[in-house]
Write a protein that holds these residues in place. Structure first.
Motif, short mmCIF file in Angstrom:
data_model
loop_
_atom_site.label_atom_id
_atom_site.label_comp_id
_atom_site.label_asym_id
_atom_site.label_seq_id
_atom_site.Cartn_x
_atom_site.Cartn_y
_atom_site.Cartn_z
N PRO A 1 38.06 13.24 42.53
CA PRO A 1 37.01 11.70 42.85
C PRO A 1 35.23 12.43 43.61
N ASP A 2 35.20 13.11 43.41
CA ASP A 2 33.52 13.86 43.00
C ASP A 2 32.45 13.99 42.28
N VAL A 3 33.14 14.08 41.11
CA VAL A 3 32.43 14.17 39.72
C VAL A 3 32.85 12.77 38.76
N GLY A 4 31.96 12.55 38.76
CA GLY A 4 31.60 11.17 37.60
C GLY A 4 32.50 11.03 36.41
N PHE A 5 32.71 12.08 36.14
CA PHE A 5 33.60 11.54 34.58
C PHE A 5 34.99 12.03 34.43
N HIS B 1 28.27 12.27 27.48
CA HIS B 1 27.49 12.70 28.27
C HIS B 1 27.29 14.39 28.09
N LEU B 2 26.06 14.59 28.61
CA LEU B 2 25.64 16.01 28.39
C LEU B 2 24.83 16.41 29.44
N ILE B 3 24.64 17.76 29.88
CA ILE B 3 23.90 18.07 31.22
C ILE B 3 24.16 19.39 30.72
N THR B 4 22.63 20.18 30.69
CA THR B 4 21.96 21.09 30.44
C THR B 4 20.77 21.81 31.21
N LYS B 5 20.70 23.31 31.15
CA LYS B 5 19.71 23.70 31.42
C LYS B 5 19.32 24.44 29.90
N GLY B 6 19.50 24.22 28.96
CA GLY B 6 18.85 25.04 28.03
C GLY B 6 18.01 23.89 26.72
N SER B 7 16.63 24.18 26.01
CA SER B 7 15.74 23.24 25.66
C SER B 7 16.24 23.46 24.34
N LEU B 8 17.39 24.31 23.96
CA LEU B 8 18.05 24.08 22.43
C LEU B 8 18.92 23.13 22.50
N ILE B 9 18.45 22.00 22.78
CA ILE B 9 19.01 20.70 23.23
C ILE B 9 18.13 19.97 21.75
N LEU B 10 16.85 20.02 22.21
CA LEU B 10 15.77 19.33 21.27
C LEU B 10 16.36 19.77 19.70
N LYS C 1 18.79 3.69 40.10
CA LYS C 1 18.74 2.50 39.91
C LYS C 1 20.57 2.50 39.71
N ARG C 2 20.43 4.25 38.78
CA ARG C 2 21.74 4.24 37.81
C ARG C 2 22.37 5.83 37.99
N SER C 3 23.25 5.17 37.68
CA SER C 3 24.41 6.48 37.28
C SER C 3 24.39 6.87 35.56
N SER C 4 24.33 7.84 35.14
CA SER C 4 23.74 8.59 33.62
C SER C 4 24.78 8.87 33.10
N ASP C 5 26.23 7.66 33.18
CA ASP C 5 27.55 7.14 32.57
C ASP C 5 26.88 5.62 32.10
N GLU C 6 26.08 4.89 33.01
CA GLU C 6 26.07 3.27 32.84
C GLU C 6 25.57 2.93 31.72
#
Length: 353
Positions: A59-63, A159-168, A331-336
């Motif tokens: 229940p602690d994570v939003g996916f 949904h993606l979460i990253t700390k990599g600029s390769l996403i571009l 205001k809103r969650s990331s998956d909304e």
């Protein structure tokens, strides 16, 4: 005496794999005097995965479900909660986690097969949650891009979460996904200080590069948010408000945070890291962590493991609440708003009506 890790790596240690039936220890020998440092080159193994979608009941994570193209992560973040999982592959959560990586080379095919299973009901897939989908080896492996191509083809939200600029590199796919309300992206931001980033997350993109990537995605219509995670007492907690403001200025529309977690082997690795880089405050840092974890290094209970409890944790929660409200990040969650109704089952002909 504390040992500094090799430049570009998060730790110098390789603690014992807790599942191995035996362990070996190095002993000094008088007949061989030369010190031969262990190799720190990155090794990538191939894995033929049977399944790639993992289901979450926490229940602690939003996916609800996630897909991870890689095991281990070259970013080398000392605090990474995924480090202990490397022991399941007979590898150490220490430097093995950063240098002995596993790539699920058949990920795209298996993902498509799982999406085509009878009765599959789409919900947003979190891509690259356990380890970063845009870590450096993705440049050659391209497993994340192939997964994006499959999800776009079948109009499946993610949904993606990253700390990599390769996403571009994948801006074309992400822009098309965003035009159909099928993607949101969160950037993990832990500091605005390049030197702190270098020792804490040695092979991750710089703070400036992450903010530039966030701004670029935002300018191309891709919804972005920020995760200030983890917050480490006396290390980066003072930057919380500044990080949130920088992310807001780069286009983030929502935010979250996590207090440092130290399950299993991470506690020992983190304490070694503190002794090597912040010896003058190591005791204070660990004291605040334990005050927030019921006197222990870690508390795994649902409801408290992400936020902690006690005076420091309560103050941190209040600071985050006030700052995110002031900056309009509450205001809103990331998956909304992601659309699950467009999903096209693989192998099924779409209606022309």
């Amino acid at each position: 005496m504390s040992v500094l890790p090799p430049r570009g790596r998060g730790t110098a240690s390789n603690p014992h794999n807790r599942f191995a039936p035996t362990r070996s220890e190095a002993e000094h020998s008088d007949w061989y005097e030369e010190d031969v440092p262990p190799s720190r080159a990155t090794e990538v193994r191939s894995e033929r995965a049977k399944t790639v979608i993992s289901y979450n009941r926490s229940p602690d994570v939003g996916f609800e479900r996630s897909v991870n193209p890689y095991r281990g992560c070259e970013h080398g973040c000392i605090y990474c909660f995924a480090r202990p999982s490397h022991a399941y592959w007979d590898l150490s959560p220490g430097i093995d986690f950063e240098t002995r990586l596993i790539a699920k080379t058949n990920l795209a095919d298996v993902l498509e097969e799982q999406l085509a299973k009878p009765g599959y009901v789409p919900q947003p897939i979190a891509l690259g949650i356990n380890t970063d989908a845009y870590q450096p080896i993705e440049r050659e492996q391209r497993l994340t891009r192939r997964a994006l191509e499959i999800l776009l083809r079948h109009k499946h939200p993610l949904h993606l979460i990253t700390k990599g600029s390769l996403i571009l590199r994948d801006l074309d796919l992400l822009q098309e996904l965003a035009s159909q309300r099928l993607v949101s992206v969160a950037f993990s931001l832990t500091t605005l200080d390049d030197e702190l980033k270098r020792i804490m997350e040695p092979r991750a993109a710089s703070p400036g590069a992450r903010l530039r990537a966030m701004r670029t995605l935002h300018e191309h219509g891709i919804p972005v948010s920020v995760m200030t995670a983890p917050i480490i007492p006396m290390i980066n907690d003072r930057e919380l408000e500044a990080m949130l403001e920088a992310a807001r200025d780069a286009g983030a529309r929502s935010a979250g945070y996590v207090l440092l977690r130290l399950p299993l082997e991470i506690a020992g690795l983190f304490e070694e890291w503190l002794a090597a880089h912040f010896p003058e405050r190591a005791e204070h840092v660990m004291s605040l962590i334990r005050q927030s974890r019921g006197g222990k290094d870690y508390d795994s209970r649902f409801g408290t493991r992400m936020r902690g409890e006690g005076h420091f944790a309560d103050l941190l929660a209040q600071r985050f609440k006030l700052a995110s409200r002031r900056l309009g990040l509450d205001k809103r969650s990331s998956d909304e708003g992601l659309d699950c109704g467009l999903f096209s089952v693989p192998g099924r002909q779409m209606s022309l009506l």
